[in-house]
Design an enzyme around this catalytic site. Structure first.
Site, PDB file in Angstrom:
ATOM      1  N   HIS A  90      16.252  98.932  24.543  1.00 52.52           N
ATOM      2  CA  HIS A  90      15.206  98.098  25.137  1.00 52.52           C
ATOM      3  C   HIS A  90      14.042  97.892  24.173  1.00 52.52           C
ATOM      4  O   HIS A  90      13.468  96.801  24.107  1.00 52.52           O
ATOM      5  CB  HIS A  90      14.713  98.756  26.427  1.00 52.52           C
ATOM      6  N   ASN A 126      13.575  88.556  24.609  1.00 52.14           N
ATOM      7  CA  ASN A 126      13.920  89.881  25.094  1.00 52.14           C
ATOM      8  C   ASN A 126      15.435  90.007  25.114  1.00 52.14           C
ATOM      9  O   ASN A 126      16.140  89.019  25.314  1.00 52.14           O
ATOM     10  CB  ASN A 126      13.326  90.048  26.506  1.00 52.14           C
ATOM     11  N   HIS A 181      13.345  92.230  33.915  1.00 50.49           N
ATOM     12  CA  HIS A 181      13.135  93.467  34.660  1.00 50.49           C
ATOM     13  C   HIS A 181      14.345  93.662  35.564  1.00 50.49           C
ATOM     14  O   HIS A 181      14.227  93.722  36.786  1.00 50.49           O
ATOM     15  CB  HIS A 181      11.825  93.424  35.446  1.00 50.49           C
ATOM     16  N   ARG A 185       0.492  90.627  31.149  1.00 49.09           N
ATOM     17  CA  ARG A 185      -0.340  91.426  30.229  1.00 49.09           C
ATOM     18  C   ARG A 185       0.022  91.148  28.775  1.00 49.09           C
ATOM     19  O   ARG A 185      -0.842  91.239  27.892  1.00 49.09           O
ATOM     20  CB  ARG A 185      -0.216  92.917  30.562  1.00 49.09           C
TER      21      ARG A 185
END
EC number: 6.3.5.3
Length: 715
Positions: A33, A514, A79, A100
């Site tokens: 990750h 990602n 997620h 964020r």
């Protein structure tokens, strides 16, 4: 536990046994990750530079030049594992984390998109996951005041044990306001600001780097973070005010691996080291140890690099927003990462080794046994009208109104085009708008990863094109199964190659994203479909009206742009008739860039009333969707020598339907690409004919079929 091979490398580098806390740091920062150890060689094949790229991959978000001194921050995250274990909090904190990332670059978040992938809604478990994930996204996004303006929702049984929650976020600031996560100066202080630190999310990075076990919902629940959107809103405003006042030298969101990950990566990126005093962290629970303080992934926290003379002002500002703030360390010239707890040094590691020393490798890549089952294509249906209605009522094609009505998609008052059209549009200046699209084609990618990956780019670029926008940048989320299995790595590798080639052909840089691997379910004994999901942004000029996705003017000529082919592999039509692995996936035509450019020019000409990309469900679904307020008469007899179902349901890439009251002018724009006038906007029904078929559907029949998901959820 650390893999034995990693432990050997660590012992050799340190010359000793790592402490328990050091092992935790490596377990998280060397996880798939965080380190992309399986995918890093593939990610390097993307073209990430371009004339509008100010900051590309490697920071919390990319920075793209927009217009009139404004820049955009864009990022994409997943997620997935947390959203299976605790769907509400997993999805909610996925929103919080990517937001964020945007504010850490100095930008105010202005938009979200949510590509989502679920198992079919025919079991209580899948229904629970679906409802709670949507509620989590809505509950968090609405409270922080960031609109969800576009998305995709796709259903397939292979997501039953592992739903995917991908999120794209976009922010806006002036170019001179950009902040990075690159540390600036030894001696500067590290301030932890935001929520207090608890034990929630402990080990989240390593949890996201393994398959989901049958007992995951119970065993892994502590690894799921719990979010508070009201605190997040305060963090957003506090952070942006601190940046505006010039207090922040560098900044990083606390996500995977918590304070340990954020502080180490921030320091290393600037070529510095860091010393952390774990005792100084504001703790939510009593008797927390160094491991928990350093690696917990409690939400709504930021770490700032602050000059010593500005520390008091920053802490006062944090307190003004009723948040927690503390000096938890400082930057050092020596490039080591050290952590002190109760007077004892519990971590002392060369910082580059910790943040960049994870061994990477290109794994074995072997094509699986061919998925295509020749001769298994469904027969031409006897009742084409029934087939038409069945396809457009598929939840993958049907309106997602039940979902997006739960989102406040107009907050901030920038939204020009609301959810439900091909792309979202936001006003940035009086003359320029931001256009956004996202999504994937998982079934096609399973059968042909290269063409599937390439067509993801083409389809989303066409979503922008029908609004008159060309692409500025792409971000991606590569969702796959276990890369240790050669056939899964083969899917990943070829999808990346296809995605990269598609982006290069359109001259759109891939600026970040990602990788989410190990998306497999022990419970269902399945891996997810290969899902290289992307987000794409473009720029549109408001000087001419934007075409609607729906027929808007009676009498308009309807023009089909692009070539319709017979290949139906991976199509929604085949899925509706239980032919999941049949057929060949349509290839992206060589002239796809020219087709997209022509559609952009037509949309910018101001001569289109309506324009719609053709993808899932083909011409049938495209016409049905456009017939929201008006009917149409369409003749496909001259399109090509295809069977009726191929004409109606082919998902050949790089196609669009245009409607115009000035066909001669539009046809002149399209003269160098395949196109054909196929009908006219008129009446209160959709009538479609070919050489050997005729179908007539009332607008009510279309509306009832197209609203199938909403009606099911409202029952």
């Amino acid at each position: 536990m650390l893999p034995e091979e990693d432990l050997k490398i660590i012992k050799k580098e340190l010359g000793r046994e790592p402490t328990l806390v050091e092992q935790g740091c490596f377990l998280n920062l060397w996880s798939e990750h965080c380190s992309y150890r399986s995918s890093a060689p593939l990610l390097k094949t993307f073209t990430s530079k371009g004339e509008n790229v100010i900051i590309g991959p490697g920071d919390d978000a990319a920075i793209i030049k927009f217009d009139d001194g404004y820049v955009l921050a864009i990022g994409m995250e997943s997620h997935n594992h947390p959203s299976y274990v605790d769907p509400y909090n997993g999805a909610a904190t996925g929103i919080g984390g990517i937001v964020r990332d945007i504010i850490s670059m100095g930008a105010r978040p202005i938009a979200l998109m949510d590509p989502l992938y679920f198992g079919p809604l025919d079991t209580p478990k899948n229904m629970f996951l679906f409802e709670q994930i949507i509620k989590g996204i809505a509950g968090y996004g609405n409270c922080i005041g960031v609109p969800v303006v576009n998305g995709e929702t796709f259903f397939d049984r292979r997501y039953s044990g592992n739903p995917l929650v991908n999120v794209v976020a976009v922010g806006l600031c002036r170019e001179e306001e950009v902040i990075t996560a690159r540390s600036q100066k030894a001696g500067n202080k590290l301030v932890l600001a935001g929520s207090s630190t608890g034990k929630d999310g402990l080990g989240g990075a390593s949890f996201a780097s393994r398959d989901l076990s049958e007992s995951a919902e119970a065993e892994d629940r502590p690894s799921v973070q719990v979010g508070d959107p009201y605190t997040e809103k305060l963090v957003i405003e506090m952070t942006l005010e601190a940046m505006e006042k010039g207090y922040i030298k560098s900044c990083k969101d606390l996500g995977a691996a918590g304070l340990g990950g954020a502080s180490a990566e921030l320091a290393a990126k600037g070529g510095l080291g860091a010393h952390i005093t774990a005792d100084a962290v504001t703790q939510r629970e009593p008797n927390m140890n160094a491991y928990e303080i350093l690696l917990a992934e409690s939400q709504e926290r930021m770490v700032f690099e602050v000059a010593p003379e500005d520390v008091d002002a920053v802490l006062a500002l944090v307190a003004k927003y009723d948040l927690n703030g503390a000096v938890v360390g400082y930057l050092t010239e020596k490039p080591n990462y050290t952590v002190e707890f109760k007077g004892e040094v519990v971590v002392d590691i060369p910082i580059d080794f910790l943040t960049g020393g994870a061994p990477t490798c290109e794994k074995s890549s072997v094509a699986p046994i061919p998925q295509v089952e020749e001769g298994k294509a469904p027969k031409t249906p006897e009742d084409l009208k029934a087939a038409f209605l069945k396809v457009i009522s598929s939840y993958n094609i049907a309106s997602k109104e039940w979902i997006y009505r739960q989102y406040d998609h107009e907050v901030q008052l920038r939204t020009v085009i609301k959810p439900g059209e091909d792309a979202g549009v936001l006003k940035i200046t009086d003359k320029k708008g931001l256009v956004l699209s996202c999504g994937c084609q998982p079934r096609a990618t399973l059968l042909d990863p290269y063409n599937g990956g390439k067509n993801v780019v083409i389809e989303n670029a066409m979503n922008l094109a029908v609004k008159g926008a060309d692409g500025l940048a792409i971000v991606n989320c590569l969702n796959f199964g276990n890369p240790d299995r050669p056939e899964i790595y083969w899917q990943l590798k070829n999808s990346v190659l296809g995605l990269g080639d598609g982006a290069r052909e359109l001259s759109i840089p891939v600026v970040g994203g990602n990788v989410s691997l190990y998306n497999e379910s022990d419970e269902f004994k399945t891996a997810i479909l290969p899902t290289p999901s992307i987000g794409i942004i473009g720029k549109v000029n408001f000087e001419t009206p934007l075409p609607s996705s729906f027929f808007a003017k009676s009498g308009d000529a309807i023009i089909l742009v692009g070539e319709t082919t017979a290949d139906m592999g991976g199509s929604e039509y085949y899925a509706c008739f239980e032919a999941l692995n049949a057929g060949k996936v349509p290839s992206v035509p060589k002239n796809a860039p020219e087709i997209i450019k022509a559609v952009i020019e037509a949309a910018r000409s101001g001569k289109l009333s309506s324009a719609h990309d053709l993808s899932l469900g083909g011409i049938a679904a495209g016409l049905a969707r456009m017939c929201r307020n008006s009917g149409a008469k369409v003749d496909l007899s001259e399109v090509s020598e295809l069977k009726a179902e191929e004409l109606l349901f082919s998902e050949a890439p790089a196609r669009a339907l245009l409607a115009t009251s000035e066909p001669e002018a539009v046809l002149e724009i399209l003269k160098d690409v395949p196109h054909m006038v196929i009908g006219k906007v008129e009446g209160n029904s959709l009538e479609v004919k070919g050489k050997d078929f005729e179908i007539s559907l009332s607008l009510k029949e279309i509306s009832d079929a197209y609203s199938s998901l909403t009606r099911f959820m409202m029952r």
